[in-house]
Design an enzyme around this catalytic site. Structure first.
Site, mmCIF file in Angstrom:
data_model
loop_
_atom_site.group_PDB
_atom_site.id
_atom_site.type_symbol
_atom_site.label_atom_id
_atom_site.label_comp_id
_atom_site.label_asym_id
_atom_site.label_seq_id
_atom_site.Cartn_x
_atom_site.Cartn_y
_atom_site.Cartn_z
ATOM 1 C CB CYS A 2 61.480 19.608 16.632
ATOM 2 S SG CYS A 2 63.226 19.362 16.359
ATOM 3 N NE ARG A 27 56.065 17.245 17.243
ATOM 4 C CZ ARG A 27 55.339 16.796 16.244
ATOM 5 N NH1 ARG A 27 54.267 16.087 16.484
ATOM 6 N NH2 ARG A 27 55.653 17.048 14.999
ATOM 7 C CD1 TRP A 73 64.905 12.555 17.994
ATOM 8 C CD2 TRP A 73 65.171 13.248 15.875
ATOM 9 N NE1 TRP A 73 65.455 11.522 17.272
ATOM 10 C CE2 TRP A 73 65.624 11.916 15.978
ATOM 11 C CE3 TRP A 73 65.236 13.881 14.643
ATOM 12 C CZ2 TRP A 73 66.147 11.209 14.897
ATOM 13 C CZ3 TRP A 73 65.759 13.181 13.564
ATOM 14 C CH2 TRP A 73 66.201 11.860 13.692
ATOM 15 C CG ASN A 99 58.602 19.886 13.646
ATOM 16 O OD1 ASN A 99 57.449 19.540 13.512
ATOM 17 N ND2 ASN A 99 59.592 19.070 13.418
ATOM 18 N N GLY A 100 61.271 20.827 11.521
ATOM 19 C CA GLY A 100 61.377 20.558 10.084
ATOM 20 C C GLY A 100 62.835 20.585 9.677
ATOM 21 C CD GLU A 471 56.071 -3.937 15.668
ATOM 22 O OE1 GLU A 471 56.634 -3.567 14.634
ATOM 23 O OE2 GLU A 471 55.897 -3.171 16.640
ATOM 24 C CE LYS A 475 58.103 -1.735 19.015
ATOM 25 N NZ LYS A 475 57.219 -1.279 18.036
ATOM 26 C CD GLU A 478 61.239 0.965 18.342
ATOM 27 O OE1 GLU A 478 61.371 2.073 17.824
ATOM 28 O OE2 GLU A 478 60.166 0.333 18.311
ATOM 29 C CG HIS A 494 67.296 -19.600 0.248
ATOM 30 N ND1 HIS A 494 67.557 -20.474 -0.781
ATOM 31 C CD2 HIS A 494 66.046 -19.905 0.682
ATOM 32 C CE1 HIS A 494 66.500 -21.250 -0.978
ATOM 33 N NE2 HIS A 494 65.570 -20.926 -0.092
ATOM 34 C CE LYS A 593 54.467 7.202 19.845
ATOM 35 N NZ LYS A 593 54.648 5.742 19.756
HETATM 36 O O1 M6R Z 1 53.526 7.543 13.464
HETATM 37 P P1 M6R Z 1 53.807 6.440 12.515
HETATM 38 O O2 M6R Z 1 53.006 5.224 12.786
HETATM 39 O O3 M6R Z 1 53.696 6.855 11.081
HETATM 40 O O4 M6R Z 1 55.326 6.068 12.767
HETATM 41 C C1 M6R Z 1 55.986 5.148 11.956
HETATM 42 C C2 M6R Z 1 57.300 4.754 12.562
HETATM 43 O O5 M6R Z 1 58.137 5.859 12.685
HETATM 44 C C3 M6R Z 1 57.122 4.122 13.949
HETATM 45 O O6 M6R Z 1 56.269 3.022 13.894
HETATM 46 C C4 M6R Z 1 58.485 3.671 14.493
HETATM 47 O O7 M6R Z 1 58.987 2.626 13.716
HETATM 48 C C5 M6R Z 1 58.368 3.273 15.958
HETATM 49 N N1 M6R Z 1 59.516 3.733 16.665
HETATM 50 C C6 M6R Z 1 58.260 1.816 16.147
HETATM 51 O O8 M6R Z 1 58.165 1.440 17.478
#
Ligand code: M6R
Length: 598
Positions: A2, A27, A73, A99-100, A471, A475, A478, A494, A593
């Site tokens: 948000c 956001r 969001w 927001n919260g 990583e 990527k 998501e 294992h 984000k």
């Molecule tokens: O703003 P931040 O780096 O603290 O965010 C952490 C994660 O929420 C962020 O990296 C999230 O995993 C992304 N969607 C990854 O692409």
């Protein structure tokens, strides 16, 4: 999680709110809405979907000068127009954006407000209804006093902006944990979740302190603590006004942000090589007597921190470990004044990471933030904060920020060794200059269909390549929604190898020469059970039965820097798979984000 904005000033509020919302839209993409007072009533317009969709489908007056807006969001209540913000009180006299999360909203709804009709099942409605309720129960209360009473009843986190019919040229605000900033220009005041959402005409801004509430009218901005005492807001000059990020010739922000990586790395290193660099500004005593280092972060920043910890142990010869912020708070390691806790966050607003900062500080550890947003909560809560200088990152899937975080942590590791990081900085610079982005896009493109048509994918690698697997896997999942997992290659046998069957796609990341045979021996075992392999490497695998068509080219870089550069083709692959599958990589489903709730 948000974004909220508000505008009060001499110009058209709708246009300013639209600009603000477009800047904080990253956001939350679920819905957007706006509220202002017109024709003697509170007006609210809201739509499911994007900010652009909202403004394309509504008409607003052009003579309003005070309003609030929201991009959502969803946390409580499904994504629908009714649940979109702003929310209006049961008596139609207040509208509010939030927001919260209000953790005790059900208790409020079924308790103090049990006789009040609710229109939604969104936690925010309990805030705006409480304000209205307190004003009705005690008409002597001013709006500000009713807001203050309301805040006393709330548990959870909030940044709110509110309009009241009785005081049409005033925006009320309050903040606990969630971010909120106020900006001032010539005859205009802005409020926003992010410095980006403050108008271009702002010349100064302030981060609203935690636990503070107040109001903005055309004459003043007043702020108070919960006790009622005045808070002096210290406005700072706007350093530079980031233009709202534009995609340029790129189809998506994610593509643009990947293409910026070499420049971002270069800019970051150059800033740290300056005489007036961010590390030199830190008091020397901060770095003294550090015995161990704990890196704490979430998501992509957590993976970057894994590289940071590995580098720190190898180069600074100090114990360094990595923790998920959401776990750290429940099981912190032993911390004391000789522990350096490094909190890594692109946004600087991740609630889990901020909670971890508070836990570490309570236990006496030193806190160092590494962030892309120097106006964030992280920057203000940590003892010291280092910038990553990646520029605004809009796409939900983090790319260039990862590379910038790794760059800063590589520099930090060498700094912690002997104070001199020039060699590593120059090595990074020279490798960044030789990056062939076009070649990387072309090589990754060859594997798009194979990956996109896989029902699941296993990433395997060892040591630093394992971090790149983690990583790469995050990527891909998501933004393409393909179920995938990353494993340390040695762990396959294992248990996980049981999942391998005829046609299973496995992507082996092999960038360290000393690990070729160890990793490929494991991969052979999966291949013997039907796995179809893609090898991501720049090494010569001639001793193994590897067909050229299965090799995706990894960048040829100094092995020590592999995690910094190897990820780039993987980011590209994820991006192209997402586009191939018809998704919008910038706005993956269910994600925002900036994750400002725990
Ligand atoms: O703003 P931040 O780096 O603290 O965010 C952490 C994660 O929420 C962020 O990296 C999230 O995993 C992304 N969607 C990854 O692409």
């Amino acid at each position: 999680m948000c974004g909220i904005v508000g505008y009060l000033g001499k110009n058209d509020c709708v246009e300013n709110i639209k600009e603000g919302l477009l800047s904080v839209e990253y956001r939350g993409y679920d819905s957007a809405g706006i509220s202002y007072i017109h024709d003697g009533a509170i007006q609210i317009q809201k739509r499911v979907g994007s900010v652009a969709n909202l403004f394309d489908s509504i008409t607003c007056p052009t003579d309003t000068h005070c309003g609030i807006g929201h991009t959502r969001w969803a946390t409580h209540g499904e994504v629908c127009e009714k649940n979109a913000h702003p929310h209006i009180s049961f008596d139609n006299r207040f509208s509010l954006v939030h927001n919260g999360i209000i953790e005790n909203y059900a208790v409020i709804k079924d308790g103090i407000l049990k006789d009040i009709p609710f229109r939604t099942n969104v936690d925010t409605e309990s805030i705006v209804n409480l304000v209205a309720y307190f004003r009705i129960v005690n008409p002597k209360l001013s709006v500000l006093e009713a807001l203050c009473e309301t805040l006393k009843n709330l548990q959870g986190s909030y940044a709110v902006a509110m309009l009241a019919l009785d005081t049409p040229d005033t925006i009320y605000f309050a903040r606990k944990e969630s971010p909120l900033l106020i900006g001032k220009g010539d005859g205009e005041t802005f409020i926003s979740s992010d410095v980006l959402g403050l108008g271009k005409s702002c010349s100064e801004y302030v981060v609203v302190p935690n636990g503070v509430y107040g109001y903005i009218n055309k004459d003043e901005v007043k702020a108070f603590e919960e006790s009622g005492s005045d808070v002096c807001l210290e406005f700072k000059s706007m350093i530079s006004h980031s233009e709202r990020a534009q995609k340029g010739d790129n189809a998506h922000f994610m593509q643009k942000e990947i293409n910026e990586i070499p420049t971002v790395i270069e800019n970051t290193v150059k800033i740290y090589l300056n005489e007036d660099n961010p590390i030199s500004k830190v008091d020397k005593s901060f770095w003294q007597d550090i015995e161990k280092i704990e890196f704490i972060a979430c998501g992509t920043s957590y993976h970057a921190s894994m590289v940071g910890a590995m580098f720190t142990e190898d180069n600074a010869h100090k114990v360094a470990r990595t923790h998920l912020a959401s776990e750290f708070v429940y099981n912190p390691p032993l911390l004391n004044k000789n522990t350096l806790c490094v909190f890594v966050s692109q946004s600087g607003e991740t609630a889990d990471t901020l909670h971890a900062v508070r836990v570490a500080k309570e236990r006496g550890a030193k806190s160092l933030g590494i962030t892309n947003v120097m106006t964030s909560n992280l920057a203000s809560e940590c003892d010291v904060c280092l910038p990553i200088c990646a520029g605004v990152e809009v796409a939900v899937a983090s790319t260039k920020a990862y590379n910038a975080q790794v760059t800063v942590m590589m520099i930090l590791a060498d700094f912690l060794r002997d104070g001199d990081y020039k060699d590593i900085a120059e090595k990074i610079l020279s490798q960044a200059a030789s990056i062939d982005l076009d070649g990387m896009w072309a090589s990754a493109k060859k594997f798009v269909k194979r990956v996109a048509n896989s029902s699941s994918i296993y990433f395997v690698g060892r040591h630093m390549d394992y971090i790149t697997c983690l990583e790469s896997c995050l990527k891909l999942k998501e933004i393409s929604y393909i179920p995938c997992e990353a494993y340390a290659a040695g762990e396959l046998k294992h248990g996980t190898i049981a999942l391998v069957e005829d046609g299973t796609t496995m992507l082996a990341i092999v960038t360290e020469p000393k690990l070729i045979s160890k990793t490929l021996n494991i991969v052979e075992q999966a291949k013997a059970r039907g796995a179809k392999l893609i090898y991501f490497t720049s090494l010569n695998l001639k001793d193994f039965a590897v067909s050229e068509k299965d090799v995706m080219a990894a960048p040829k870089v100094d092995v020590e820097l592999s995690p910094l550069f190897s990820i780039i083709p993987m980011q590209m692959l994820s991006y192209m798979v997402s586009v191939y599958k018809g998704y919008n990589p910038d706005r993956p489903r269910n994600l925002a984000k900036s994750v400002t709730v725990e």
